[in-house]
Design an enzyme around this catalytic site. Sequence first.
Site, short mmCIF file in Angstrom:
data_model
loop_
_atom_site.label_atom_id
_atom_site.label_comp_id
_atom_site.label_asym_id
_atom_site.label_seq_id
_atom_site.Cartn_x
_atom_site.Cartn_y
_atom_site.Cartn_z
N GLY A 64 5.55 -4.97 3.89
CA GLY A 64 6.54 -4.50 4.84
C GLY A 64 7.34 -3.30 4.38
N HIS A 65 7.12 -2.84 3.15
CA HIS A 65 7.85 -1.67 2.66
C HIS A 65 7.10 -0.43 3.09
CE1 HIS A 65 11.07 -0.10 0.13
NE2 HIS A 65 10.22 0.86 -0.19
N PHE A 66 7.55 0.19 4.18
CA PHE A 66 6.81 1.26 4.84
C PHE A 66 5.43 0.75 5.22
CE2 PHE A 66 9.82 3.63 2.15
CZ PHE A 66 10.47 4.35 3.13
#
Length: 126
Positions: free
Chosen positions: A37-39
Amino acid sequence: MSATRQLPLTAVDGIEAKDGGFVGRKKVGADDPYLSGHFPSLTVYPGVFLIEGVQQMLELHLDGVLGGIELVSVESARFSLPVLAGDEVLFDTRVTGTRPLLTTTTTCTVDGRRCARIAATWRSAS
């Protein structure tokens, strides 16, 4: 409902002492749980994890175990290239000062290209 114990973030795969400091390394895996979910369209390793890597490597360099060092301040942190899944980051760190206060100046590189430069002060418990 029972709580699940989380293992701490491991931000170091290896460390080697050198005159005046150390060189450490961390391979960023696409399946590392803290990256999801980080970028979402581009898995970028967060810059704060590079700082965490310096801390863990400093702990291992000084004492051979994790723990016992706390961050006092970040004098500067410049992130010049993204670190992506699959990259191996090298942390070339110079350590100065005497316990309990130590300073580090770290140049992080991927494939010989600088991705970050971090200057920080740390407090040692011993």
